[in-house]
Design an enzyme around this catalytic site. Structure first.
Site, short mmCIF file in Angstrom:
data_model
loop_
_atom_site.label_atom_id
_atom_site.label_comp_id
_atom_site.label_asym_id
_atom_site.label_seq_id
_atom_site.Cartn_x
_atom_site.Cartn_y
_atom_site.Cartn_z
CB SER A 13 -44.92 -120.00 101.96
OG SER A 13 -46.24 -119.64 101.57
CB CYS A 14 -48.12 -122.93 100.05
SG CYS A 14 -49.03 -121.71 99.09
N GLY A 15 -46.10 -123.14 97.18
CA GLY A 15 -46.05 -123.74 95.86
C GLY A 15 -47.28 -123.44 95.03
CB CYS A 41 -51.91 -122.15 96.27
SG CYS A 41 -50.55 -122.00 97.44
#
Length: 285
Positions: free
Chosen positions: A114-116, A118
């Protein structure tokens, strides 16, 4: 090989009426990327186009710039205790003379779907220097062409029809022809798969192309486009402030909220040919 979809029996409620039925979920499995046998990162992805994913990730990290930088990619046998192959570990072999990833990249960070990335500690750590500039790219497209891209992207999605749970990224040429489409549970993975395909086909830098994504435009997606030499990124949803800042800094055209004949152009608006619209307004005045 991993499955793209996984069947599951569910309870479905429609207007209060229950029924049991089979459903299909988008598969999500971890994949470890190694370079020369050394572990680099783990990402959660939808199995499929794994070699493109690994290659595209290394383009984004500034390790690969051209097809001849890549000597080979293979699945690692012996990934399990009994010597089996899970098809979830990929080893990239660099060509002779291509520097291995910087030691600072060899960290055990975890890449979520979802967020790459991190594990990136700061904005400066993410700003990898691109091997080429997109600022001078002469691409120009009409609003009509851009308006057609979301439907063309959606029409080419295969797995989304059965799961409804995948992001898509597509690379289009200046005439709106689809050059490559990839799907994944992660937005950044879908883009890496497209970029990896372009690298392996000798298409980098991807001059005169538009990268269309099915979700929002994050900083990381802008970075990936710039690293691949793609001059325009279009998204059906909103960009982030950092995405707009990096696009402006890099000379990339960033389009958001691309829905029907409506869109917002945040940077390098000169690449959008609005002459026809201006003529139409003058004729209707």
């Amino acid at each position: 090989m991993g499955r793209v979809t996984v069947p599951r029996r569910i309870l479905r409620l429609r207007q209060g009426t229950p029924s049991h039925r089979p459903d299909a979920l988008a598969a999500e499995e971890p994949m470890e990327i190694r370079v020369g046998g050394r572990p680099l990162t783990v990402t959660m992805r939808t199995p499929g186009s794994d070699f493109d994913l690994a290659a595209g990730f290394l383009v984004s990290e500034g390790v690969l710039h051209a097809a001849d930088h890549l000597a080979g990619i293979r699945y690692c046998a012996g990934a399990t205790a009994d010597g089996g192959n899970t098809y979830n570990v990929v080893d990239v072999v660099l060509a002779a003379g291509v520097p291995a990833p910087d030691a600072s990249l060899e960290r055990n960070f975890y890449t979520t779907s979802s967020c790459g990335l991190c594990g990136k500690a700061s904005l400066d750590a993410v700003r990898t220097t691109a091997p080429w500039s997109v600022a001078e790219d002469g691409l120009r497209v009409t609003p009509e062409l851009l308006s057609a891209l979301p439907d063309r992207l959606r029409a080419a999605q295969k797995v989304f029809d059965s799961t409804g749970g995948l992001h898509a990224a597509g690379l289009f040429d200046a005439e709106g022809r689809l050059l490559c489409l990839r799907e994944d549970v992660g937005r950044h993975n879908a883009v890496d798969k497209v970029v990896g395909h372009a690298l392996r086909e000798g298409l980098l830098p991807a001059r005169g192309t538009v990268l269309m994504v099915s979700g929002r435009a994050s900083f990381e997606l802008v970075q990936k486009a710039v690293m691949a030499g793609i001059p325009m990124l279009a998204a059906v949803s909103a960009p982030s402030s950092l995405a707009a800042d990096l696009a402006e800094e890099s000379g990339l055209t960033l389009v958001g909220f691309l829905r029907g004949d409506s869109m917002n152009v945040y940077t390098r608006t000169d690449r959008i040919d609005t002459a026809r619209e201006e003529v139409a307004r003058e004729e209707n005045a």
